[in-house]
Write an enzyme that holds these catalytic residues in place. Structure first.
Site, PDB file in Angstrom:
ATOM      1  N   ARG A 119      32.697  44.392  32.495  1.00 27.30           N
ATOM      2  CA  ARG A 119      32.845  42.985  32.871  1.00 27.30           C
ATOM      3  C   ARG A 119      34.231  42.698  33.447  1.00 27.30           C
ATOM      4  O   ARG A 119      34.376  41.818  34.298  1.00 27.30           O
ATOM      5  CB  ARG A 119      32.588  42.098  31.658  1.00 27.30           C
TER       6      ARG A 119
ATOM      7  N   TYR B 137      32.857  28.398  43.405  1.00 20.78           N
ATOM      8  CA  TYR B 137      33.508  27.100  43.228  1.00 20.78           C
ATOM      9  C   TYR B 137      34.646  27.229  42.218  1.00 20.78           C
ATOM     10  O   TYR B 137      34.568  28.019  41.278  1.00 20.78           O
ATOM     11  CB  TYR B 137      32.512  26.023  42.774  1.00 20.78           C
ATOM     12  N   PRO B 138      35.725  26.472  42.415  1.00 22.35           N
ATOM     13  CA  PRO B 138      36.808  26.424  41.430  1.00 22.35           C
ATOM     14  C   PRO B 138      36.575  25.288  40.447  1.00 22.35           C
ATOM     15  O   PRO B 138      35.853  24.328  40.752  1.00 22.35           O
ATOM     16  CB  PRO B 138      38.039  26.156  42.294  1.00 22.35           C
ATOM     17  N   MET B 139      37.201  25.375  39.265  1.00 22.53           N
ATOM     18  CA  MET B 139      37.011  24.325  38.271  1.00 22.53           C
ATOM     19  C   MET B 139      38.203  24.232  37.324  1.00 22.53           C
ATOM     20  O   MET B 139      38.997  25.158  37.201  1.00 22.53           O
ATOM     21  CB  MET B 139      35.738  24.558  37.465  1.00 22.53           C
ATOM     22  N   ASP B 140      38.324  23.079  36.691  1.00 18.08           N
ATOM     23  CA  ASP B 140      39.317  22.814  35.652  1.00 18.08           C
ATOM     24  C   ASP B 140      38.619  22.319  34.398  1.00 18.08           C
ATOM     25  O   ASP B 140      37.479  21.858  34.440  1.00 18.08           O
ATOM     26  CB  ASP B 140      40.284  21.701  36.085  1.00 18.08           C
ATOM     27  N   LYS B 141      39.346  22.358  33.273  1.00 19.23           N
ATOM     28  CA  LYS B 141      38.947  21.628  32.081  1.00 19.23           C
ATOM     29  C   LYS B 141      39.720  20.305  32.075  1.00 19.23           C
ATOM     30  O   LYS B 141      40.939  20.276  32.275  1.00 19.23           O
ATOM     31  CB  LYS B 141      39.263  22.431  30.821  1.00 19.23           C
TER      32      LYS B 141
ATOM     33  N   HIS C  47      27.471  26.550  25.622  1.00 22.97           N
ATOM     34  CA  HIS C  47      27.606  26.620  27.081  1.00 22.97           C
ATOM     35  C   HIS C  47      27.229  28.016  27.575  1.00 22.97           C
ATOM     36  O   HIS C  47      26.511  28.170  28.572  1.00 22.97           O
ATOM     37  CB  HIS C  47      29.048  26.282  27.459  1.00 22.97           C
TER      38      HIS C  47
ATOM     39  N   GLN D  45      27.267  36.443  37.097  1.00 23.70           N
ATOM     40  CA  GLN D  45      28.404  35.520  37.107  1.00 23.70           C
ATOM     41  C   GLN D  45      29.705  36.276  36.895  1.00 23.70           C
ATOM     42  O   GLN D  45      29.821  37.082  35.979  1.00 23.70           O
ATOM     43  CB  GLN D  45      28.208  34.488  35.995  1.00 23.70           C
TER      44      GLN D  45
END
Length: 249
Positions: A131, A145-149, A172, A185
């Site tokens: 992994r 796609y990028p992401m934040d918390k 999740h 993923q």
């Protein structure tokens, strides 16, 4: 201070999005255009050799829509190697007919939210290594796609206790696992490397699975309450065999 999640880090990652200057490409003779294509194919052959030696991986996709035309995703053991590949591409004749559209710099990441208790070195675990140092699947479709918390008021992920974050990430993660065999993923961490905190790259042979997975996750509290998302890029696999026809004008 709240307890920070620990991470395992693998190969460094570059997502390089380019727009093709088709108008300029059309001005070339057939011979010149073929020389440029051959130069790009030579670069890909070097990347294939590196992948065969287990020292990195790559994927090339065409992008649907106006955000970009092509995405190069490169994995390497060091940031220097990513820089060398980027520079080599920029020095190529092919790059003269591209315009940078977007890029993302990160590192393949696994967090300890889902980890079990063990004194064993995780970097020696074959499952973990697969992994952290993956061979990118050459699936028909890609979604990045990028992401934040989120860090706003009561919806501040980083102020939640570790046990609560771990429990939320467990539920999740179960959604993602339910798509095993349908979607691959790759999560890459980018805190301190780029403008967002994570990059998410999904691979699938059925493009509709991206919509189903992302939509289902939106109803999970981790995304619904704490997720912030950037632009989505969706595309189709571009093989070495498909490059000449794609760039034919």
């Amino acid at each position: 201070m709240n307890e920070a999640a620990k991470t395992l880090d693998g190969w460094y990652c570059l997502h390089d999005f380019r727009t093709i200057n088709w108008a300029e490409l059309k001005t070339l003779s057939t011979e010149e255009r073929q020389q440029i294509i051959n130069e790009f194919l030579d670069l890909m052959e070097k990347w294939n050799d590196t992948e065969a030696q287990g020292e990195g991986s790559h994927a090339v996709y065409t992008i649907v829509g106006q955000k970009a035309d092509v995405m190069l995703m490169i994995l390497r053991p060091s940031m220097e190697e990513l820089n060398e590949i980027e520079t080599a591409f920029n020095k190529s004749r092919f790059a003269e007919f591209t315009v940078p559209a977007y890029s993302y710099v990160s590192v393949v990441e696994l967090s300890n939210y889902m980890a079990g208790d063990s004194d064993d070195d995780p970097y020696q675990n074959p499952h973990v290594r697969a992994r952290l140092y993956p061979q990118l699947p050459k699936a028909k479709h890609v979604c990045f796609y990028p992401m934040d918390k989120r860090r706003q008021g009561d919806d501040n992920w980083y102020m939640l206790p570790m046990d609560q974050r771990r429990e939320l990430m467990k539920s999740h993660g179960m959604i993602g696992r339910s798509y095993a065999g349908k979607v691959k993923q790759i999560i890459t961490g980018s805190v301190g490397f780029d403008d967002w905190e994570w990059g998410v790259t999904l691979f699938a042979d059925d493009v509709l699975q991206f919509k189903k997975l992302v939509y289902e996750m939106r109803f999970d509290e981790v995304s619904a309450r704490y997720g912030e998302f950037g632009s989505f890029f969706v595309g189709n696999l571009l093989t070495a065999e498909g490059i000449p026809s794609y760039f034919y004008v």
